[in-house]
Design a protein around this motif. Structure first.
Motif, mmCIF file in Angstrom:
data_model
loop_
_atom_site.group_PDB
_atom_site.id
_atom_site.type_symbol
_atom_site.label_atom_id
_atom_site.label_comp_id
_atom_site.label_asym_id
_atom_site.label_seq_id
_atom_site.Cartn_x
_atom_site.Cartn_y
_atom_site.Cartn_z
ATOM 1 N N VAL A 16 0.839 -1.205 0.000
ATOM 2 C CA VAL A 16 0.000 0.000 0.000
ATOM 3 C C VAL A 16 0.881 1.264 0.000
ATOM 4 N N VAL A 17 1.973 1.236 0.759
ATOM 5 C CA VAL A 17 2.855 2.417 0.771
ATOM 6 C C VAL A 17 3.591 2.552 -0.565
ATOM 7 N N LEU A 18 3.971 1.448 -1.161
ATOM 8 C CA LEU A 18 4.571 1.527 -2.506
ATOM 9 C C LEU A 18 3.593 2.168 -3.490
ATOM 10 N N HIS A 19 2.316 1.808 -3.344
ATOM 11 C CA HIS A 19 1.287 2.401 -4.205
ATOM 12 C C HIS A 19 1.164 3.903 -3.960
ATOM 13 N N MET A 20 1.138 4.316 -2.696
ATOM 14 C CA MET A 20 0.948 5.740 -2.362
ATOM 15 C C MET A 20 2.125 6.598 -2.839
ATOM 16 N N THR A 21 3.277 5.991 -3.026
ATOM 17 C CA THR A 21 4.468 6.725 -3.456
ATOM 18 C C THR A 21 4.672 6.611 -4.972
ATOM 19 N N HIS A 22 4.784 5.380 -5.467
ATOM 20 C CA HIS A 22 4.970 5.208 -6.919
ATOM 21 C C HIS A 22 3.791 5.747 -7.720
ATOM 22 N N ARG A 23 2.619 5.705 -7.135
ATOM 23 C CA ARG A 23 1.398 6.152 -7.826
ATOM 24 C C ARG A 23 0.823 7.382 -7.141
ATOM 25 N N VAL A 24 1.709 8.271 -6.668
ATOM 26 C CA VAL A 24 1.233 9.405 -5.856
ATOM 27 C C VAL A 24 0.240 10.276 -6.625
ATOM 28 N N ALA A 25 0.376 10.372 -7.929
ATOM 29 C CA ALA A 25 -0.525 11.242 -8.702
ATOM 30 C C ALA A 25 -1.957 10.718 -8.645
ATOM 31 N N THR A 26 -2.144 9.451 -8.929
ATOM 32 C CA THR A 26 -3.507 8.905 -8.907
ATOM 33 C C THR A 26 -3.973 8.620 -7.475
ATOM 34 N N ALA A 27 -3.067 8.117 -6.634
ATOM 35 C CA ALA A 27 -3.455 7.827 -5.244
ATOM 36 C C ALA A 27 -3.858 9.112 -4.525
ATOM 37 N N GLY A 28 -3.212 10.240 -4.871
ATOM 38 C CA GLY A 28 -3.523 11.513 -4.248
ATOM 39 C C GLY A 28 -4.847 12.096 -4.704
ATOM 40 N N LEU A 29 -5.402 11.558 -5.775
ATOM 41 C CA LEU A 29 -6.727 11.996 -6.241
ATOM 42 C C LEU A 29 -7.825 11.619 -5.257
ATOM 43 N N ASP A 30 -7.474 10.811 -4.288
ATOM 44 C CA ASP A 30 -8.429 10.376 -3.271
ATOM 45 C C ASP A 30 -9.182 11.569 -2.668
ATOM 46 N N SER A 31 -8.498 12.722 -2.603
ATOM 47 C CA SER A 31 -9.157 13.907 -2.019
ATOM 48 C C SER A 31 -10.294 14.418 -2.902
ATOM 49 N N GLU A 32 -10.313 14.006 -4.163
ATOM 50 C CA GLU A 32 -11.383 14.450 -5.077
ATOM 51 C C GLU A 32 -12.592 13.520 -5.051
ATOM 52 N N LEU A 33 -12.497 12.456 -4.255
ATOM 53 C CA LEU A 33 -13.586 11.470 -4.355
ATOM 54 C C LEU A 33 -14.898 12.008 -3.803
ATOM 55 N N ARG A 34 -14.802 13.096 -3.023
ATOM 56 C CA ARG A 34 -16.062 13.702 -2.555
ATOM 57 C C ARG A 34 -16.867 14.284 -3.710
ATOM 58 N N TYR A 35 -16.245 14.427 -4.882
ATOM 59 C CA TYR A 35 -16.965 14.956 -6.035
ATOM 60 C C TYR A 35 -17.591 13.850 -6.877
ATOM 61 N N LEU A 36 -17.421 12.606 -6.458
ATOM 62 C CA LEU A 36 -18.085 11.512 -7.175
ATOM 63 C C LEU A 36 -19.587 11.600 -6.945
ATOM 64 N N GLU A 37 -20.332 11.328 -7.992
ATOM 65 C CA GLU A 37 -21.784 11.266 -7.846
ATOM 66 C C GLU A 37 -22.132 10.034 -7.001
ATOM 67 N N PRO A 38 -23.284 10.070 -6.309
ATOM 68 C CA PRO A 38 -23.596 9.028 -5.320
ATOM 69 C C PRO A 38 -23.358 7.587 -5.804
ATOM 70 N N CYS A 63 -1.132 5.364 5.832
ATOM 71 C CA CYS A 63 -0.523 5.129 4.507
ATOM 72 C C CYS A 63 -1.043 6.146 3.489
ATOM 73 N N GLN A 64 -2.352 6.385 3.504
ATOM 74 C CA GLN A 64 -2.938 7.335 2.546
ATOM 75 C C GLN A 64 -2.313 8.721 2.710
ATOM 76 N N ALA A 65 -2.043 9.110 3.959
ATOM 77 C CA ALA A 65 -1.508 10.449 4.230
ATOM 78 C C ALA A 65 -0.128 10.658 3.612
ATOM 79 N N VAL A 66 0.539 9.583 3.250
ATOM 80 C CA VAL A 66 1.856 9.714 2.601
ATOM 81 C C VAL A 66 1.728 10.515 1.298
ATOM 82 N N THR A 67 0.588 10.399 0.634
ATOM 83 C CA THR A 67 0.410 11.137 -0.632
ATOM 84 C C THR A 67 0.434 12.646 -0.411
ATOM 85 N N GLY A 68 0.242 13.092 0.840
ATOM 86 C CA GLY A 68 0.233 14.516 1.131
ATOM 87 C C GLY A 68 1.625 15.146 1.180
ATOM 88 N N TRP A 69 2.658 14.322 1.375
ATOM 89 C CA TRP A 69 3.999 14.906 1.476
ATOM 90 C C TRP A 69 5.031 14.258 0.553
#
Lengths: 231, 231
Positions: A115-137, A183-189
């Motif tokens: 999971v941490v490898l994902h949050m780092t190697h894929r930081v661009a897409t993994a960091g999109l998690d903050s946009e998920l509040r804009y997903l329709e129901p 682990c998710q918070a790693v995408t923030g820094w």
């Protein structure tokens, strides 16, 4: 890799990078279809609501109708990116888990590492998690279900560790959620040009996570064939 | 509460909720000036780039020039909200730390409790953290410096615990960052109408965090006058 063209125009073309995973520890550069690569950059720079389909088309060097041929709308672009990333980490986590062949300490360590490898190697897409509040129901529900698969996989490991007397936690679901949030918070820094490579960060988070579940023994680093007393 | 009007038009009016903190465990409803309350709602619903000053004015029921009288621009609104929230949690964390009167286990537990109470009671502003990538470089630097004050406060506590032989961690800075990230991630799932009140979540995160630093004793819950062996 070209976008998959669904049977009928207007369907959503997901990138499905998960289909390419062979070794869960190896991350080739993310090879998104040009439309999704452009959407990712736009969402990262301007956020979901600050991005228009026209912006994405301009960045991808194509026409707006070409985007609507492959995707229903802007929401479809976000869905494809989020589900693609979650699908990939989920597939990797299952491989990481399976590699441990039932040994619970290794299962736990492998999944955190993955999971941490994902949050780092894929930081661009993994960091999109903050946009998920804009997903329709309906889309949010589908994404939440995918994410729950990862949580459930990890929760089962934590509970198994408790059952075997290897872990000591007050409440497995809280600890599971807290660790995945850590682990998710790693995408923030994390930055790719930072001082630590993803592999080193992943190793450190494995050690931190093992303490969090009160593991008194820990798997040998990598290979993880032998167990050693911590001290 | 009215927005503070700075000496000259065009200055940024921060809400400075930190000035109201008396008891770090008590959170009155956030009492933002109407312009900032409107900006917060808009940023939460549409993101920074999806929000215009005109949207904020419309929601606040005032004219656009009124906003420019109090704030330089949209960036000034984001800065005021982020710095207000960070200033508040920082002041609370200092009070929480001081209350422990130098006892390191209590210092640690109080600060984690305080930060989680902030992430839940102040989920709207604390969750704006995801928008900080839209801060202009100088503003981002200033915000990062504020956040570093919190990290440094917490790091010093973790290091002191290690020095006293109460904590066992591999690397205090990594553990500090991981734990604060774990707390930050609470803003991703917490809802005020969820099953657990902020106080219960904070208590659980204190327990999880104590394990993460390898604490073999833990402070008595609240009051925290007596220490008890964990088991």
């Amino acid at each position: 890799m070209a976008a998959k063209v669904p049977g009928e125009p207007g369907g959503n073309a997901a990138s499905d990078p998960a289909a390419q995973v062979h070794d869960w520890r190896v991350f080739a550069q993310l090879d998104l279809p040009p439309i999704l690569a452009a959407a990712l950059e736009e969402f990262r720079e301007h956020g979901y609501h600050g991005t228009s389909v026209r912006d994405v088309a301009r960045r991808a060097g194509i026409t707006v109708p070409m985007i609507y041929y492959h995707f229903d709308n802007k929401q479809g672009l976000l869905v494809a990116l989020l589900e693609g990333a979650m699908g990939e980490v989920l597939q990797r986590a299952r491989l990481a888990d399976a590699e441990a062949d039932g040994r619970v300490l290794e299962r736990f360590a492998n999944v955190i590492e993955c999971v941490v490898l994902h949050m780092t190697h894929r930081v661009a897409t993994a960091g999109l998690d903050s946009e998920l509040r804009y997903l329709e129901p309906a889309n949010r529900k589908k994404y939440a279900a995918l994410r729950k698969e990862l949580e459930d996989l990890f929760l089962e490991i934590v509970e198994e560790g408790v059952t075997q007397g290897l872990f000591e936690v007050d409440r497995a679901p809280d600890t599971t959620r807290a660790l995945l949030g850590m682990c998710q918070a790693v995408t923030g820094w994390f930055h790719a040009d930072g001082p630590l490579p993803p592999e080193e960060i992943a190793d450190r988070y494995v050690a931190i996570s093992l303490r969090t579940v009160g593991a008194r023994v820990r798997p040998a680093p990598h290979g993880r064939e032998k167990y050693g007393r911590e001290k």
